[in-house]
Enzyme design. Structure first.
Site, PDB file in Angstrom:
ATOM      1  N   ASN A   1       5.834  -9.452   4.685  1.00 28.54           N
ATOM      2  CA  ASN A   1       6.286  -8.312   5.479  1.00 28.54           C
ATOM      3  C   ASN A   1       5.730  -7.030   4.883  1.00 28.54           C
ATOM      4  OD1 ASN A   1       7.739  -6.692   7.279  1.00 28.54           O
ATOM      5  ND2 ASN A   1       9.546  -6.645   5.953  1.00 28.54           N
TER       6      ASN A   1
ATOM      7  N   HIS B   1       6.369  -2.927   4.446  1.00 28.67           N
ATOM      8  CA  HIS B   1       7.501  -2.003   4.508  1.00 28.67           C
ATOM      9  C   HIS B   1       7.037  -0.615   4.077  1.00 28.67           C
ATOM     10  CE1 HIS B   1      11.663  -0.756   4.585  1.00 28.67           C
ATOM     11  NE2 HIS B   1      11.496  -0.223   3.396  1.00 28.67           N
TER      12      HIS B   1
ATOM     13  N   SER C   1       4.800  -1.070   0.734  1.00 26.27           N
ATOM     14  CA  SER C   1       4.936  -2.332   0.004  1.00 26.27           C
ATOM     15  C   SER C   1       4.618  -3.515   0.905  1.00 26.27           C
ATOM     16  CB  SER C   1       6.383  -2.503  -0.508  1.00 26.27           C
ATOM     17  OG  SER C   1       6.782  -1.373  -1.266  1.00 26.27           O
TER      18      SER C   1
ATOM     19  N   ASP D   1      14.254  -6.992   2.978  1.00 26.24           N
ATOM     20  CA  ASP D   1      13.197  -6.363   2.163  1.00 26.24           C
ATOM     21  C   ASP D   1      13.425  -6.610   0.677  1.00 26.24           C
ATOM     22  OD1 ASP D   1      13.400  -3.604   4.451  1.00 26.24           O
ATOM     23  OD2 ASP D   1      12.031  -5.320   4.481  1.00 26.24           O
TER      24      ASP D   1
HETATM   25  C1  GRF Z   1       5.231   0.017   9.930  1.00 27.28           C
HETATM   26  O1  GRF Z   1       5.306   1.099   9.014  1.00 27.28           O
HETATM   27  C2  GRF Z   1       6.042  -1.132   9.416  1.00 27.28           C
HETATM   28  O2  GRF Z   1       5.993  -1.331   8.033  1.00 27.28           O
HETATM   29  C3  GRF Z   1       7.419  -0.689   9.813  1.00 27.28           C
HETATM   30  O3  GRF Z   1       7.279  -0.135  11.089  1.00 27.28           O
HETATM   31  C4  GRF Z   1       5.955   0.351  11.214  1.00 27.28           C
HETATM   32  C5  GRF Z   1       5.327  -0.340  12.376  1.00 27.28           C
HETATM   33  O4  GRF Z   1       4.245   0.379  12.746  1.00 27.28           O
HETATM   34  N1  GRF Z   1       8.325  -1.808   9.819  1.00 27.28           N
HETATM   35  P1  GRF Z   1       3.199  -0.289  13.772  1.00 27.28           P
HETATM   36  O5  GRF Z   1       4.009  -0.957  14.861  1.00 27.28           O
HETATM   37  O6  GRF Z   1       2.383  -1.271  12.978  1.00 27.28           O
HETATM   38  O7  GRF Z   1       2.398   0.898  14.250  1.00 27.28           O
END
Ligand code: GRF
Length: 202
Positions: free
Chosen positions: A105, A107, A134, A143
Site C-alpha cells: 500500500n 500512504h 511510505s 497502515d
Molecule cells: C494517494 O496519495 C494515496 O496514497 C492515498 O490517496 C492518494 C490517491 O491518489 N491513499 P491517486 O488516486 O493515486 O491520485
C-alpha cells in the site's frame, strides 16, 4: 511479476505505475485494475488496454461481503502482487490473510506518523514541518505493516491539504515504482506472512 492494482480515486499513482510498466524493460506487468466504485482512475485501464473490474462498495451489505467479491475477482487473475494505490477501504481480515504478504500500500505520510484515511490533513493539522510518503506491506491493521520504503516531504508555509498532497504524490509514485521493480527483480523480499494471519487459505 503480475500485478493487480486497486484504486478508489483519480489513480494518479496508478497512472505512473502504468507508464513505468509500459517500458518493456520493466520487470512487472499490470494485469488488472480493480476499484470500489466507478473511479476516475479506471480510465487509465481503458487507455492502457488493461482489464478492470468494479466491486461497488455501496452494493454490499457488509465489508466482509464486499471483500468476498473482491477476493473472488482477484482469484480469477491470480496476481503475484496486489498494489493498493489510493484504495480508500480497509480490506477485510480474511482477504488480507488470503493474499498476505503480497499486498502493498502507498500512504501519503511518513509512517508510523499520521496513519489512516486523512494522513495529509492530519500532518497539516499537527503543524508538522515535514511529512512524507511510505510504501508498506498490508497487514490487518491500518497502515501498520512493515515499511518497505519511505521518504520525507517538506511542509511549506501556506500549504493546503491539496498542495501538500500534490507535493507528496510524486514521491509516492517514485517509491512505489521502485518497490514494485525491486520485488519483481527479487531484490526486495516481502518477508514472512504477518505472524497473526495464520496459513494462506486454499
Ligand atoms: C494517494 O496519495 C494515496 O496514497 C492515498 O490517496 C492518494 C490517491 O491518489 N491513499 P491517486 O488516486 O493515486 O491520485
Amino acid at each position: 511479476l503480475t500485478v493487480a492494482v486497486l484504486i478508489s480515486g483519480t489513480g494518479s499513482n496508478l497512472r505512473a505505475l502504468l507508464d513505468a510498466a509500459a517500458d518493456p524493460g520493466f520487470p512487472a506487468r499490470i494485469i488488472v485494475i480493480g476499484a470500489d466504485r466507478e473511479a476516475d482512475g479506471l480510465a487509465h485501464a481503458e487507455a492502457f488496454g488493461i482489464p478492470s473490474f468494479v466491486v461497488p462498495w455501496e452494493a454490499f451489505e457488509s465489508r466482509e461481503a464486499w471483500g468476498a467479491e473482491l477476493d473472488a475477482q482477484l482469484k480469477v487473475w491470480r496476481p503475484d502482487l496486489i498494489v493498493l494505490s489510493g484504495l480508500m477501504r480497509l480490506l477485510p481480515r480474511d482477504v488480507v490473510a488470503a493474499w498476505a504478504p503480497n499486498i502493498i500500500n502507498t500512504h501519503p505520510a511518513f509512517l508510523p506518523e499520521f496513519p489512516g484515511a486523512h494522513g495529509v490533513r492530519d500532518a497539516l493539522a499537527a503543524g508538522a514541518s515535514e511529512t512524507g510518503a511510505s510504501v508498506i506491506v498490508v497487514d490487518d491493521g491500518v497502515d501498520s505493516g512493515p515499511i518497505l520504503a519511505q521518504e520525507r516531504v517538506p511542509v511549506q508555509q501556506g500549504d493546503t491539504e491539496s498542495s501538500l498532497h500534490e507535493r507528496i504524490k510524486p514521491v509516492e509514485r517514485r517509491l512505489l515504482i521502485d518497490v514494485v521493480r525491486r520485488i519483481a527483480e527479487g531484490s526486495l523480499e516481502l518477508g514472512a506472512r504477518p505472524h497473526d494471519l495464520g496459513s494462506p487459505s486454499a
